[in-house]
Design a protein around this motif. Structure first.
Motif, PDB file in Angstrom:
ATOM      1  N   GLN A 105       0.887  -1.317   0.093  1.00  0.00           N
ATOM      2  CA  GLN A 105       0.027  -0.029  -0.030  1.00  0.00           C
ATOM      3  C   GLN A 105       0.943   0.994  -0.004  1.00  0.00           C
ATOM      4  O   GLN A 105       1.692   1.316   0.856  1.00  0.00           O
ATOM      5  CB  GLN A 105      -0.808  -0.162   1.443  1.00  0.00           C
ATOM      6  CG  GLN A 105      -1.876   1.178   1.578  1.00  0.00           C
ATOM      7  CD  GLN A 105      -2.785   1.184   0.492  1.00  0.00           C
ATOM      8  OE1 GLN A 105      -3.729   0.175   0.184  1.00  0.00           O
ATOM      9  NE2 GLN A 105      -2.810   2.320  -0.241  1.00  0.00           N
ATOM     10  N   VAL A 106       0.606   2.289  -1.003  1.00  0.00           N
ATOM     11  CA  VAL A 106       1.513   3.399  -0.797  1.00  0.00           C
ATOM     12  C   VAL A 106       0.464   4.888  -0.746  1.00  0.00           C
ATOM     13  O   VAL A 106      -0.521   4.474  -0.990  1.00  0.00           O
ATOM     14  CB  VAL A 106       2.286   3.387  -2.107  1.00  0.00           C
ATOM     15  CG1 VAL A 106       3.316   2.312  -2.201  1.00  0.00           C
ATOM     16  CG2 VAL A 106       1.311   3.368  -3.561  1.00  0.00           C
ATOM     17  N   LEU A 107       1.111   5.678  -0.614  1.00  0.00           N
ATOM     18  CA  LEU A 107       0.467   6.950  -0.338  1.00  0.00           C
ATOM     19  C   LEU A 107       1.554   8.096  -1.092  1.00  0.00           C
ATOM     20  O   LEU A 107       2.610   7.846  -0.398  1.00  0.00           O
ATOM     21  CB  LEU A 107      -0.026   7.362   1.116  1.00  0.00           C
ATOM     22  CG  LEU A 107      -1.149   6.980   1.870  1.00  0.00           C
ATOM     23  CD1 LEU A 107      -1.116   7.414   3.209  1.00  0.00           C
ATOM     24  CD2 LEU A 107      -2.291   7.695   1.017  1.00  0.00           C
ATOM     25  N   ALA A 108       0.944   8.721  -1.709  1.00  0.00           N
ATOM     26  CA  ALA A 108       1.936  10.097  -2.307  1.00  0.00           C
ATOM     27  C   ALA A 108       1.103  11.308  -2.453  1.00  0.00           C
ATOM     28  O   ALA A 108      -0.132  11.331  -2.786  1.00  0.00           O
ATOM     29  CB  ALA A 108       2.366   9.598  -3.618  1.00  0.00           C
ATOM     30  N   ASP A 109       1.891  12.328  -2.212  1.00  0.00           N
ATOM     31  CA  ASP A 109       1.202  13.559  -2.296  1.00  0.00           C
ATOM     32  C   ASP A 109       1.549  14.341  -3.587  1.00  0.00           C
ATOM     33  O   ASP A 109       0.957  15.542  -3.836  1.00  0.00           O
ATOM     34  CB  ASP A 109       1.520  14.565  -1.166  1.00  0.00           C
ATOM     35  CG  ASP A 109       2.755  14.642  -1.014  1.00  0.00           C
ATOM     36  OD1 ASP A 109       3.757  14.651  -2.036  1.00  0.00           O
ATOM     37  OD2 ASP A 109       3.335  15.487   0.039  1.00  0.00           O
ATOM     38  N   GLY A 110       2.096  14.025  -4.533  1.00  0.00           N
ATOM     39  CA  GLY A 110       2.398  14.327  -6.051  1.00  0.00           C
ATOM     40  C   GLY A 110       3.350  15.556  -5.705  1.00  0.00           C
ATOM     41  O   GLY A 110       3.549  16.206  -6.724  1.00  0.00           O
ATOM     42  N   ALA A 111       3.914  15.783  -4.686  1.00  0.00           N
ATOM     43  CA  ALA A 111       4.856  16.932  -4.345  1.00  0.00           C
ATOM     44  C   ALA A 111       6.275  16.243  -3.940  1.00  0.00           C
ATOM     45  O   ALA A 111       6.685  17.271  -2.948  1.00  0.00           O
ATOM     46  CB  ALA A 111       4.315  17.954  -3.663  1.00  0.00           C
ATOM     47  N   GLY A 112       6.410  15.149  -4.024  1.00  0.00           N
ATOM     48  CA  GLY A 112       7.605  14.640  -3.345  1.00  0.00           C
ATOM     49  C   GLY A 112       7.425  13.633  -2.225  1.00  0.00           C
ATOM     50  O   GLY A 112       8.517  12.857  -2.086  1.00  0.00           O
ATOM     51  N   GLN A 113       6.477  13.902  -1.649  1.00  0.00           N
ATOM     52  CA  GLN A 113       6.504  12.780  -0.310  1.00  0.00           C
ATOM     53  C   GLN A 113       5.849  11.394  -0.735  1.00  0.00           C
ATOM     54  O   GLN A 113       4.593  11.412  -1.341  1.00  0.00           O
ATOM     55  CB  GLN A 113       5.841  13.539   0.950  1.00  0.00           C
ATOM     56  CG  GLN A 113       5.488  12.848   1.960  1.00  0.00           C
ATOM     57  CD  GLN A 113       6.844  12.420   2.722  1.00  0.00           C
ATOM     58  OE1 GLN A 113       7.771  11.837   2.217  1.00  0.00           O
ATOM     59  NE2 GLN A 113       7.087  12.875   4.078  1.00  0.00           N
ATOM     60  N   VAL A 114       6.527  10.302  -0.668  1.00  0.00           N
ATOM     61  CA  VAL A 114       5.959   8.984  -1.007  1.00  0.00           C
ATOM     62  C   VAL A 114       6.286   8.109   0.021  1.00  0.00           C
ATOM     63  O   VAL A 114       7.499   8.157   0.837  1.00  0.00           O
ATOM     64  CB  VAL A 114       6.677   8.772  -2.047  1.00  0.00           C
ATOM     65  CG1 VAL A 114       6.421   6.997  -2.442  1.00  0.00           C
ATOM     66  CG2 VAL A 114       6.684   9.630  -3.398  1.00  0.00           C
ATOM     67  N   LEU A 115       5.213   7.603   0.724  1.00  0.00           N
ATOM     68  CA  LEU A 115       5.258   6.617   1.897  1.00  0.00           C
ATOM     69  C   LEU A 115       4.535   5.207   1.517  1.00  0.00           C
ATOM     70  O   LEU A 115       3.765   4.991   0.607  1.00  0.00           O
ATOM     71  CB  LEU A 115       4.311   7.064   2.940  1.00  0.00           C
ATOM     72  CG  LEU A 115       4.738   8.568   3.616  1.00  0.00           C
ATOM     73  CD1 LEU A 115       3.593   9.094   4.712  1.00  0.00           C
ATOM     74  CD2 LEU A 115       6.047   8.522   4.386  1.00  0.00           C
ATOM     75  N   HIS A 116       5.212   4.258   2.301  1.00  0.00           N
ATOM     76  CA  HIS A 116       4.275   2.994   2.095  1.00  0.00           C
ATOM     77  C   HIS A 116       3.922   2.436   3.624  1.00  0.00           C
ATOM     78  O   HIS A 116       4.370   2.823   4.441  1.00  0.00           O
ATOM     79  CB  HIS A 116       5.181   1.805   1.674  1.00  0.00           C
ATOM     80  CG  HIS A 116       6.495   1.398   2.348  1.00  0.00           C
ATOM     81  ND1 HIS A 116       6.041   0.384   3.072  1.00  0.00           N
ATOM     82  CD2 HIS A 116       7.586   1.565   2.341  1.00  0.00           C
ATOM     83  CE1 HIS A 116       7.010   0.278   4.092  1.00  0.00           C
ATOM     84  NE2 HIS A 116       8.114   0.894   3.360  1.00  0.00           N
ATOM     85  N   CYS A 117       2.880   1.947   3.427  1.00  0.00           N
ATOM     86  CA  CYS A 117       2.037   1.444   4.392  1.00  0.00           C
ATOM     87  C   CYS A 117       2.170   0.023   4.603  1.00  0.00           C
ATOM     88  O   CYS A 117       1.147  -0.807   4.987  1.00  0.00           O
ATOM     89  CB  CYS A 117       0.575   1.766   4.545  1.00  0.00           C
ATOM     90  SG  CYS A 117       0.178   3.519   4.469  1.00  0.00           S
ATOM     91  N   TYR A 118       3.300  -0.629   4.408  1.00  0.00           N
ATOM     92  CA  TYR A 118       3.656  -2.100   4.490  1.00  0.00           C
ATOM     93  C   TYR A 118       2.701  -2.793   3.457  1.00  0.00           C
ATOM     94  O   TYR A 118       2.122  -2.212   2.798  1.00  0.00           O
ATOM     95  CB  TYR A 118       3.450  -2.540   6.146  1.00  0.00           C
ATOM     96  CG  TYR A 118       4.608  -1.855   6.510  1.00  0.00           C
ATOM     97  CD1 TYR A 118       5.816  -2.379   6.720  1.00  0.00           C
ATOM     98  CD2 TYR A 118       4.244  -0.530   7.118  1.00  0.00           C
ATOM     99  CE1 TYR A 118       6.934  -1.327   7.343  1.00  0.00           C
ATOM    100  CE2 TYR A 118       5.185   0.142   7.819  1.00  0.00           C
ATOM    101  CZ  TYR A 118       6.542  -0.442   7.813  1.00  0.00           C
ATOM    102  OH  TYR A 118       7.660   0.517   8.468  1.00  0.00           O
ATOM    103  N   GLU A 119       2.762  -4.193   3.552  1.00  0.00           N
ATOM    104  CA  GLU A 119       2.447  -5.258   2.608  1.00  0.00           C
ATOM    105  C   GLU A 119       1.201  -5.920   3.164  1.00  0.00           C
ATOM    106  O   GLU A 119       0.865  -6.106   4.248  1.00  0.00           O
ATOM    107  CB  GLU A 119       3.372  -6.174   2.279  1.00  0.00           C
ATOM    108  CG  GLU A 119       3.388  -7.420   3.137  1.00  0.00           C
ATOM    109  CD  GLU A 119       4.277  -6.998   4.557  1.00  0.00           C
ATOM    110  OE1 GLU A 119       4.731  -5.941   4.769  1.00  0.00           O
ATOM    111  OE2 GLU A 119       4.216  -7.710   5.426  1.00  0.00           O
TER     112      GLU A 119
END
Lengths: 497, 174
Positions: A212-226
């Motif tokens: 699962q990923v989350l991104a704000d389109g402004a450089g910040q990209v996170l993953h919420c593990y598998e």
């Protein structure tokens, strides 16, 4: 924050979005087909608009009408849910052109990842392992034959515009290729705008693991593990869990990094999922595809990370940036989801239609129910047979399994067949308990066990008593006789003990 | 005392229900005797089966021709219930007749005297329309058409004594 959001979907995901809107102080506007007029989304939303007759082509897939309703209702955003129009880049572009925020990624990201061959190329360019196979659409059968021979049989023949198991064929031997190719070509010619086919080597003994990923389109990209989503039938998931059992911390970190790489590479914004195939024998992972939407199984990631993914989607769509950091995302405990479909597991998961005559949803500690149905609702042939999802969280995996068994025990649904019984069997299977299950798990699961003698007797007596109740009373003075309940020789409190 | 035959999970079980002098209801099944009661939850398809000192929550939908019972999340379907005498008769007849699916037999469900026969062979009748009245225990019991159908033959006359299971009419589904 968005003021008013059009929820362009139905069932449990529509309700999920409505709830997230309300928690953020936004209004939610539902849409419905004639079959869903009295459904939960229309009842819980702040407004509801009719789309048309039950078939999706005349209701939930009417892009122009959805946008017109959103504008008429004064919405400033539109959430597509999953399925239907959620991964339609043209629709996303039309929504944005109408001045509405599309709650999802940009049309470009949807388009790029919607082309599964282009996505494979992107992964390769970014050094993310892909399943051996084509990196360009197959021009003809001869090329397919050459590639298949190079890869070695068995191979999978896939549609570039497919995904979720659609347009997918397993080819075990060279003499099967021609027939499979012709049929797949005919299928994509009917169902998809993009008619390209491609090949992948078939990997036996594999898990389906996604990040699962989350991104704000402004450089910040996170993953919420598998999530491990290997319990599937017809390439459709039935049980998902997080964290994936038997995945070492090193591999877990690698998968997370690979998912972030893909997410950055396509300039992603919103919540998304990067899917991998995990070769159990070789302990290797391969990029499969990216799903550019919220997924059915998102709650398991929400429970282990504590992040509300749908709220995050709505925040990101309104232009907010991600305020979280990867360090803040520490997974805790274990979560499990069982999808309750109106399907008969003993009839090869054939859809079961009818009216929901009785419904009791489990609750209590650690249990979450995302349901789109209510007692009295009709299950029709028009829509996906997913009724609801049971999701549990506990400190560890055995605790989560025990909690799910308890939840399934409380769960009652009468009127249509459901997958609840399948889940009870699955959760007790050795291959599930030790976490070694792969995508063939469902096929390897045996038939339901025999009814034990005591249960058989009790159910037989209950049935006889039900029949009796529909007839004249057994004893002529039954009305005047003390009932067995009240005149009993045991104290009342033991009865429910 | 009443005897029922219950078909569940491919097995046929005989259940005997009987009140004792204290008004308690006893069930006997597969040699086990137990005080039982079925308490409905008003307005719901939910019941509590009292089984001795245990209570068991059940969900139930459908009718005797095929109940859908649910216990602890598990659904059992179809659970068929018949009076044992009817069950035995049906099995007996099943062995003999080669009845086609659209051929229906109207049979006496209790012994008595035929006091009225409505309709003639060749007549079309609507579902629920009364066909034969049998008087038993000074009560008139009307037997009705189970569906829209054609009367093919009438096998009894007014004044005839019938036993349980006597063939009254032959009908054809229309």
């Amino acid at each position: 924050m968005l003021k008013r959001v059009l929820v362009a979907n139905r069932g449990e995901i529509a309700l999920r979005v409505i709830r997230a809107c309300h928690e953020l102080g936004s209004e939610a506007i539902a849409v419905y087909s004639d079959a869903d007029r009295d459904g939960l989304p229309a009842r819980l939303a702040d407004g509801a608009y009719r789309l048309g007759p039950p078939p999706v082509a005349q209701s939930y897939l009417r892009a122009r009408r959805l946008i017109a309703i959103a504008r008429r209702a004064g919405c400033d955003g539109l959430h597509p849910g999953y399925g239907l129009l959620a991964e339609n880049a043209e629709f996303a572009a039309q929504v944005e052109a109408a001045g509405l925020a599309f709650v999802g990624p940009s049309p470009n990201a949807i388009r790029l990842m919607g082309d599964k061959v282009a996505a494979r190329r992107l992964a390769r360019e970014h050094q993310v392992p892909t399943v051996p196979g084509s990196f360009a659409p197959l021009p003809d059968l001869a090329q397919a034959r050459r590639q298949a021979e190079r890869l070695g049989y068995p191979v999978l023949l896939k549609a570039a515009a497919g995904g979720g198991g659609k347009g997918l064929r397993l080819v075990s031997r060279p003499d099967e290729l021609e027939n499979a190719y012709e049929r797949a070509a005919a299928e994509v010619a009917q169902g998809f705008a993009d008619r390209s086919l491609y090949l992948e080597k078939f990997i036996p003994r594999a898990k389906h693991i996604e990040v699962q990923v989350l991104a704000d389109g402004a450089g910040q990209v996170l993953h919420c593990y598998e999530r491990d989503c290997s319990v599937q039938r017809r390439h459709q998931k039935l049980i998902e869990e997080s964290p994936a059992p038997r995945l070492g911390s090193e591999k877990r970190a690698e998968l997370g990094r690979a998912a972030l790489e893909i997410t950055r590479a396509c300039g992603y914004r919103s919540a998304g999922t990067v899917e991998f195939l995990y070769d159990i024998t070789e302990e290797r992972y391969y990029f499969l595809e990216m799903n550019t939407r919220i997924q059915v199984e998102h709650p398991v990631s929400e429970l282990v990370t504590g992040i509300d993914l749908v709220q995050q989607q709505l925040r990101l769509a309104s232009g907010e940036k991600l305020s979280l950091t990867q360090q803040q995302l520490r997974p805790r405990g274990a979560a499990l989801e069982c999808r309750i479909y109106a399907e008969d597991a003993q009839q090869d998961f054939a859809p079961s239609l009818g009216q929901i005559e009785e419904l009791i949803l489990p609750s209590g500690p650690g249990v979450r129910v995302d349901s789109g149905v209510d007692r009295g609702d009709r299950v029709t042939r028009y829509y996906d047979p997913l009724l609801l999802k049971l999701i549990v969280w506990a400190e560890d995996r055995p605790g989560a399994i025990a909690r799910m068994e308890r939840a399934l025990k409380e769960f009652t649904l009468l009127g249509v067949a459901t997958t609840a019984e399948f889940h009870r069997r699955a959760l007790r299977a050795a291959g599930f308990l030790d976490g070694s299950y792969d995508t063939d798990f469902v096929a390897s699961l045996g038939p339901p066990g025999q009814l034990d003698a005591l249960s058989r007797r009790q159910l037989a007596v209950a049935a006889a008593l039900l029949r009796e109740a529909q007839r004249a009373p057994l004893a002529p003075d039954a009305a005047r006789t003390e009932s067995a309940w009240k005149g009993a020789s045991w104290p009342d409190e033991t009865l429910y003990g | 005392m009443r005897r029922y035959t219950v078909e569940i999970a491919g097995q046929a079980l005989e259940v005997v229900l009987e009140h004792d002098r204290r008004g308690r209801l006893w069930a006997e099944v597969e040699g086990q005797r137990m005080v039982v009661e079925l308490r409905p939850l008003a307005g719901r398809a939910l019941y509590t089966l009292i089984w001795g000192r245990r209570s068991i929550g059940l969900g139930c939908a459908g009718r005797g021709s095929g109940y859908r019972l649910q216990r602890e999340g598990q659904v059992y379907h179809p659970v068929k219930v018949e009076r044992s005498a009817v069950h035995a008769l049906r099995r007996h007849l099943k062995g003999r007749s080669l009845a086609r699916s659209d051929r229906l037999e109207l049979r006496a469900h209790l012994p008595g005297l035929v006091v009225k026969v409505a309709g003639q062979p060749g007549q079309l009748v609507r579902q629920g329309q009364g066909l034969v009245i049998i008087e038993a225990m000074k009560m008139e019991n009307e037997l009705r058409a189970p569906c829209d159908c054609l009367i093919e033959a009438i096998k009894v006359k007014v004044g005839a004594e019938v036993k349980r299971g006597t063939l009254l009419c032959i009908l054809r589904r229309s």
